[in-house]
Design an enzyme around this catalytic site. Structure first.
Site, short mmCIF file in Angstrom:
data_model
loop_
_atom_site.label_atom_id
_atom_site.label_comp_id
_atom_site.label_asym_id
_atom_site.label_seq_id
_atom_site.Cartn_x
_atom_site.Cartn_y
_atom_site.Cartn_z
N ARG A 66 36.92 7.08 -39.97
CA ARG A 66 37.06 5.75 -39.39
C ARG A 66 38.51 5.44 -39.04
NH1 ARG A 66 32.12 3.39 -42.31
NH2 ARG A 66 31.67 1.42 -41.31
N ARG A 73 23.14 -6.98 -48.16
CA ARG A 73 24.46 -6.49 -48.58
C ARG A 73 25.47 -7.65 -48.60
NH1 ARG A 73 25.76 -1.08 -45.15
NH2 ARG A 73 27.77 -2.15 -45.02
#
Ligand code: AMP
Length: 196
Positions: free
Chosen positions: A75, A142
């Protein structure tokens, strides 16, 4: 990406190495790494490279000859460079880097309504209610799937991760798929693009 990763794993049995899921496991078991990672995850920021890179390279080094799908890593540019170095050491170059391209507002809508199963990891939506349609486990949201955190994750993506698009285009590994469609249609394209 998690949805497509799960479909590929179900069908081809390759290892699914998902950095976010590895962090969530650490958070769940209360390890020191998990405590540190959670501070960043809850803000929608990236866990620092010094933590993320060794964690993922260690997992990669333990894979056998079977293929694997890296999901959510690299990333950052530093992660991509470290990955290249490790893969050339292992003699296992990448076959492709998959970009699933989705409009940011569609991402906000999908993630804020996303629900996951605590037991089997099934990825569904608020429409599934409290019970997993796959295994009967408990569906939950989440902590980082609230709108403010999702928008920060998108900003972080623009700044830190999107330069990797050019990086992998330069290596002639980039495969772009239009992800603004039904998951099964996207899946058919992913398989075709990867020659599966
Ligand atoms: P994901 O499950 O891929 O959405 O990742 C959830 C969160 O885990 C991200 O928002 C980051 O905080 C952290 N994370 C996952 N993968 C990475 C990575 N490659 N580098 C840094 N942080 C990561």
């Amino acid at each position: 990406k998690g949805t497509q990763g799960a479909l590929l794993m179900d069908k081809y049995g390759v290892a699914h190495i998902e950095s976010g899921a590895v962090f969530r496991q650490h958070v769940g078991s209360g390890t020191e790494l998990g405590k540190k990672a959670k501070e960043y995850m809850d803000r929608g920021e990236l866990v620092p490279d010094e933590i993320t890179i060794p964690m993922i390279l260690d997992i990669l080094g333990k894979q056998g000859d079977k293929g694997w799908l890296l999901d959510g890593f690299p990333r950052t540019s530093a992660q991509a460079v470290a990955l290249d170095a490790e893969l050339s050491k292992l003699g296992r170059p990448l076959d492709a880097a998959l970009l699933i391209d989705v409009d940011p507002e569609v991402i906000v809508a999908r993630l804020t309504s996303r629900r996951m199963c605590r037991d089997c990891g099934y990825i569904g939506s608020a429409a599934d209610g409290d019970t997993c349609p796959k295994c009967g486990g408990e569906m939950y949201q989440r902590d980082d799937d609230n709108e403010a955190t999702v928008r920060n994750r998108l900003d972080v993506y623009e700044t830190s991760t999107s330069p990797l698009i050019d990086y992998y285009r330069g290596c002639e590994l980039l495969v772009t798929i239009d992800g603004d469609r039904d998951p099964n249609v996207v899946y058919a394209d992913v398989k075709e693009a990867l020659d599966l």
